[in-house]
Write an enzyme that holds these catalytic residues in place. Structure first.
Site, PDB file in Angstrom:
ATOM      1  N   GLU A 359       0.884  -1.176   0.067  1.00  0.00           N
ATOM      2  CA  GLU A 359       0.225   0.181   0.072  1.00  0.00           C
ATOM      3  C   GLU A 359       0.905   0.958   0.077  1.00  0.00           C
ATOM      4  OE1 GLU A 359      -3.258   0.300   2.700  1.00  0.00           O
ATOM      5  OE2 GLU A 359      -3.469  -1.448   2.843  1.00  0.00           O
TER       6      GLU A 359
HETATM    7  C1  BG6 Z   1      -4.243   1.722   5.806  1.00  0.00           C
HETATM    8  C2  BG6 Z   1      -5.362   0.546   5.377  1.00  0.00           C
HETATM    9  O1  BG6 Z   1      -3.918   1.662   6.963  1.00  0.00           O
HETATM   10  O2  BG6 Z   1      -4.448   2.896   5.301  1.00  0.00           O
HETATM   11  C3  BG6 Z   1      -6.229   0.854   4.632  1.00  0.00           C
HETATM   12  O3  BG6 Z   1      -4.704  -0.903   5.201  1.00  0.00           O
HETATM   13  C4  BG6 Z   1      -6.917   2.405   4.503  1.00  0.00           C
HETATM   14  O4  BG6 Z   1      -7.410  -0.018   4.611  1.00  0.00           O
HETATM   15  C5  BG6 Z   1      -5.369   3.241   4.130  1.00  0.00           C
HETATM   16  O5  BG6 Z   1      -7.784   2.422   3.485  1.00  0.00           O
HETATM   17  C6  BG6 Z   1      -5.743   4.548   4.122  1.00  0.00           C
HETATM   18  O6  BG6 Z   1      -6.449   4.949   5.485  1.00  0.00           O
HETATM   19  P1  BG6 Z   1      -7.798   5.692   5.343  1.00  0.00           P
HETATM   20  O7  BG6 Z   1      -8.065   6.100   6.925  1.00  0.00           O
HETATM   21  O8  BG6 Z   1      -7.418   7.119   4.602  1.00  0.00           O
HETATM   22  O9  BG6 Z   1      -8.853   5.065   4.684  1.00  0.00           O
END
Ligand code: BG6
Length: 464
Positions: A359
């Site tokens: 991610e």
């Molecule tokens: C990560 C998660 O912590 O951050 C995701 O694995 C999440 O599920 C992403 O969407 C972004 O965070 P947020 O709070 O902006 O959705």
């Protein structure tokens, strides 16, 4: 230079995209029942990916994507948490993987992404050993059913952020004691997943997927350095040390001891912990974190949350602050591409395993123009700067083998709804209005298509 077989991909999670929250026998997860701001989208329809997965996979394939990270919801596979397997769910994911393979896309599957079956939560959730037993049974079903279709498995998404930002992510708070009871159970559950995956699908690979952000000290004051050491251990190394080295990180252990918890690996778990290790590391990165030693009078309720580092605080140990050298995005998160290179180099120095960035992305307000375009230069700048940082880390010897930015399509943010968009592909809906749910590739999608074709970004590309 990135390796020729670099795994260019994109990421999603089930509860943030699928919708179909009550279809085909799915039970409720903690995400379906947690209290949310009624003004923001819930997960009942999300991006309707459960029904539109073929269209999404098709669009992603056209961008040249070679891997798609999805998660499978436990609540679909074993709706009552521990009992019967739901054949409709099994059939659905066979179709999904079939579609991916037909389009030349390799699935990368997270077994669990913040979505514990509510029925298990009601019995104590991760603070109970029985949840570990149930998780082991669940992942064995996944490995047996899908082991020949999935080469890359990820265990438990961001157990560190889930425990530290519990209220934001799960809708309830653990006590200090419960949080570290859950830590131990999550880590043992992960070890059981490594073991089961290696036994049941020896041709596949499996890795953990924590959120790793290097923690900077707010100044060169020795106390601030110690604050950063503590928070690095509590937030980052405790998890990876357990997974990769089979130990409880000593700084973390000492911190727990000072706060009234004695954490040791139980004798009956020693063999499991010492004999089951990951094949690679999945790593989520959004930004770095900066902390200092809390000053006298800074009496806040202890509480930790993530990405916005000013939220983190623990009396006597650390207090988050906004790093004045970094810019911020629309949602108040700092942006630190160089921090990714630093984090990767430190992680490589500690663990010596192949790394996939599972991610990385920018949450922003996007606008769909009258001719269905989204001009998201800001996202291109963010991704481009982070990719340059990855390329520099690779040049410096870090074995980064893939990049799967967040997110493939727009999805419902964990606690900021639909307005905070991350996707390469726009999904036509707002918080309250489901509109057409049609998909429109953004400028960042076409930019990424070019990056994949060139196997990397040009060093002169724009940066944030
Ligand atoms: C990560 C998660 O912590 O951050 C995701 O694995 C999440 O599920 C992403 O969407 C972004 O965070 P947020 O709070 O902006 O959705």
């Amino acid at each position: 230079m990135l390796p020729a077989n670099f795994l260019w991909g994109a990421s999603l999670s089930a509860h943030q995209t699928e919708g179909a929250a009550t279809e085909d026998g799915k039970s409720q997860s903690v995400q379906d029942v947690r209290q949310r701001n009624p003004k923001i989208a819930d997960f009942s329809v999300a991006a309707d990916h459960y029904h539109r997965y073929a269209e999404d996979i098709n669009l992603l394939a056209k961008a040249g994507i070679k891997a798609l990270r999805i998660s499978i919801p436990w609540t679909r596979i074993i709706p009552d948490g521990l009992g019967a397997v739901n054949p409709l769910a099994i059939k659905h994911y066979h179709h999904v993987f079939n579609e991916m393979h037909n389009q030349g896309i390799e699935p990368m599957v997270t077994t669990y992404h913040f979505d514990l079956p509510q029925v298990l939560q009601e019995q104590g959730g991760w603070i109970k050993q029985s949840t570990v037993t149930a998780y082991e049974k669940y992942v064995k079903v996944l490995f047996k059913e899908f082991g020949s279709e999935v080469k890359y498995w990820l265990t438990i998404n961001e157990p560190n952020v889930m425990l530290l930002a519990d209220r934001k992510i799960l809708g309830f708070s653990y006590t200090h004691q419960e949080r570290y009871q859950a830590f131990y159970n999550l880590m043992i559950a992960e070890k059981k997943a490594f073991q089961a995956c290696h036994q049941l699908c020896p041709q596949a690979q499996i890795g953990p997927v924590p959120n790793i952000s290097y923690v900077y000290p707010g100044s060169a004051k020795p106390q601030d350095i110690r604050a950063a050491e503590y928070f690095n251990a509590i937030r980052n190394w405790a998890y990876l040390d357990f997974s990769v080295r089979g130990i409880i990180n000593p700084i973390f252990q000492n911190y727990l001891h000072q706060t009234g918890i004695d954490l040791k690996i139980k004798a009956e778990d020693e063999e499991l912990v010492q004999q089951n290790f990951p094949d690679f590391l999945g790593m989520n990165y959004y930004t770095s974190v900066t902390v200092e030693y809390p000053k006298a009078g800074q009496n806040r309720t202890s509480g930790v949350s993530d990405q916005q580092s000013e939220d983190v605080y623990e009396k006597g140990f650390y207090k988050g602050l906004t790093n004045p050298y970094l810019s911020k995005n629309d949602f108040n998160w700092t942006v630190d591409p160089l921090g990714l290179q630093t984090t990767l180099e430190v992680v490589n120095d500690r663990y010596h395993l192949p790394i996939y960035i599972t991610e990385n992305g920018l949450g922003a307000y996007d606008e769909l123009t009258a001719d269905y375009q989204v001009h998201d230069d800001y996202r291109i700048n963010y991704l481009s700067a982070h990719l340059q940082s990855i390329q520099q880390a690779v040049d410096a010897g870090v074995p980064v083998q893939g990049y799967l930015p967040w997110s493939a399509i727009d999805l419902v943010s964990v606690h900021e709804g639909m307005k905070k968009r991350y996707g390469l592909i726009y999904v036509d809906r707002t918080e309250q209005d489901l509109k057409t749910l049609a998909r429109y590739p953004k400028d960042s999608y076409f930019w990424y298509q070019q990056v994949i074709k060139n196997n990397g970004v040009n060093k002169d590309a724009k940066t944030v």
